[in-house]
Design a protein around this motif. Sequence first.
Motif, PDB file in Angstrom:
ATOM      1  N   SER A  26       0.789  -1.112  -0.013  1.00 35.62           N
ATOM      2  CA  SER A  26      -0.024   0.204   0.062  1.00 35.62           C
ATOM      3  C   SER A  26       1.056   1.447   0.038  1.00 35.62           C
ATOM      4  N   LYS A  27       0.478   2.367  -0.830  1.00 39.71           N
ATOM      5  CA  LYS A  27       0.917   3.466  -0.721  1.00 39.71           C
ATOM      6  C   LYS A  27       0.049   4.637  -0.652  1.00 39.71           C
ATOM      7  N   GLU A  28       0.731   5.841   0.211  1.00 40.36           N
ATOM      8  CA  GLU A  28      -0.256   6.954   0.083  1.00 40.36           C
ATOM      9  C   GLU A  28       0.716   8.306  -0.359  1.00 40.36           C
ATOM     10  N   TYR A  29      -0.007   9.093  -1.051  1.00 40.11           N
ATOM     11  CA  TYR A  29       0.722  10.299  -1.549  1.00 40.11           C
ATOM     12  C   TYR A  29      -0.349  11.505  -0.829  1.00 40.11           C
ATOM     13  N   ARG A  33      -4.551   7.470  -1.594  1.00 43.91           N
ATOM     14  CA  ARG A  33      -3.945   5.952  -1.428  1.00 43.91           C
ATOM     15  C   ARG A  33      -3.993   5.565  -2.965  1.00 43.91           C
ATOM     16  N   THR A  60       3.930   2.993  -9.620  1.00 42.78           N
ATOM     17  CA  THR A  60       4.084   3.354  -8.339  1.00 42.78           C
ATOM     18  C   THR A  60       4.586   1.800  -7.758  1.00 42.78           C
ATOM     19  N   ILE A  64       8.455   1.126  -6.083  1.00 45.05           N
ATOM     20  CA  ILE A  64       8.572   0.667  -4.631  1.00 45.05           C
ATOM     21  C   ILE A  64       9.716  -0.511  -4.959  1.00 45.05           C
ATOM     22  N   ILE A  71       9.523   7.190  -3.470  1.00 43.30           N
ATOM     23  CA  ILE A  71       8.658   6.435  -2.492  1.00 43.30           C
ATOM     24  C   ILE A  71       9.132   6.869  -1.135  1.00 43.30           C
ATOM     25  N   HIS A  72      10.503   6.806  -0.932  1.00 45.65           N
ATOM     26  CA  HIS A  72      10.979   7.002   0.451  1.00 45.65           C
ATOM     27  C   HIS A  72      11.120   8.332   1.044  1.00 45.65           C
ATOM     28  N   PHE A  77       6.196   3.040   2.230  1.00 48.40           N
ATOM     29  CA  PHE A  77       5.028   2.085   1.824  1.00 48.40           C
ATOM     30  C   PHE A  77       4.828   1.103   2.940  1.00 48.40           C
ATOM     31  N   GLU A  78       3.723   0.482   2.733  1.00 44.33           N
ATOM     32  CA  GLU A  78       3.138  -0.635   3.803  1.00 44.33           C
ATOM     33  C   GLU A  78       3.183  -2.028   2.789  1.00 44.33           C
TER      34      GLU A  78
END
Length: 549
Positions: A26-29, A33, A60, A64, A71-72, A77-78
């Motif tokens: 999972s990734k948020e900006y 989400r 995305t 990752i 990303i970092h 990210f999860e």
Amino acid sequence: MNNRKASDKGGMTLERSYVLKMDNISKEYSGNRVLKGVSLQVRPGEIHALMGENGAGKSTLMNILFGMPVIHSTGGFEGTIEVDGQPVKIDTPVKAMELGIGMVHQEFMLIPGFTVTENIKIGRELSHPNLVSRLVGKSMETLDLAAMKKDAQAALDTIGLKLSPSQKVGGLPVGYMQFVEIAREIDKTGIKLLVFDEPTAVLTESEAARLLETMKVIASRGIAIIFITHRLDEVMEVADSLTVLRDGEFVARREIAETSVVEIAELMIGRKVEKLVEDQGEDTRVLSDDNIAVSLRNYVVHMPGELVKGVDLDIRKGEIFGIGGLAGQGKLGIPNGIMGLYTASGEVRVNGELLDLSRLGEALHHKVAFVSEDRRGVGLLLDESIEKNIVFSAMQVNNDFFHKYGWIRLHNGSATRRHAEEMVKKLDIRCTGIRQTAGRLSGGNQQKVCLARALTLNPEILFVSEPTRGIDIGAKKLVLEYLVKLNREQGMTVIVVSSELAELRSVCDRIAIVSDGRLASILRPDDSDADFGLAMSGGLKQGGGQRAG
């Protein structure tokens, strides 16, 4: 269809270990989400297609995997990543490379002034000691050009490319550059997984066929491949399995031998068709096949990545007409060619009048306006004010917003301000004022400025490409409702080109599906998902492509 099965390779079964396993990613900006619990598994020596429309989350997910800074620097990210069954932390591209993960980029990462050998070995140069290096250190060692050339030749031989390692990269055909990129990745020690990102998008048919064969050769050596593409025929030809993403979510994983192009297309586009636009009351329009606004015959457009290969199409005056299809199939080429932004040929008539496709701006003088999908590159003057962006084209094309005194023209500032403020209010452009620069607006508000500029031309025909890309649901609804209002109240012919079938099916009278640069079919909004899936996969061709009444 490709019939290679993972179970045939080395006697290994489908249940054998994965070279890569990404689980529940999972990734948020900024609170948005973009990935929601996505999983991806790839076996050694397998070609695994990663499918999904633009915005599905493919890029995305790969960012990752490669530990990209974007990303970092935005909170990470999860989820978890395993390589060869071992949990790994990939926080930099260097770490990805150390783990044996490489990428063949769509946009070449080559240095034109370097030779093929130098490009293949860059960052991994071979050297031997000399008198100076023994005193000063390794950085002063002499390059072992013979050994580097030998390695480069071995990598070129692996992929069957007959090219001199001493050749300069600058000036090579595009296809050869792509193969040099591949050779560079193959040369890396311990490569386990290669990502091919839309590798055939800029290649000719023969070059693309050769690249697909090369992918099979690479996979046969035990190297896994993630193949990102929109071309379903290529997936069926070379892939062993695939994963489909949609709207940032995992949809399905399939073995190629157990699926079809129709199912894949349905998985990519299938979603509940929610009515994005409220009914606009009684529809009093009279649409007739005898009253044609735009007519295309044997229409060809040379837009890289969006080639149009001979389309015949009639769009009725006063209708909202949709043009859809998977990315890279040619739908975006249709309006870009008409507006003269890319070389086009064939016959294009607007309200019966033949356009000179060689003249940039010809369509504008026939009351045709265009909102480009590339709002930052084509649609806007980013360093200029909202006010100037809105009136710029109308001043150039129609000589509007001027005081005219014989041959003398003076800018009418008060009329410009009034009009700009009116458009800001109508389209709910969120800004500090009409003097704010367009580049400082959000994506959704930039899109509205593009629309305001097109409408200021007072067109009879409006082409809108990807009208809601990158904007929130509220702004989407407003833009679509306004397009319907223009159509109903002003009789404007509106042509919407979009990757979002849901929005096309919400507002359009008919929808043309483009596949492989050709018209696959014209469908009604209420036709089945299966019909849309079949057309988008290139499998539905009836009556020269036109079907809906």
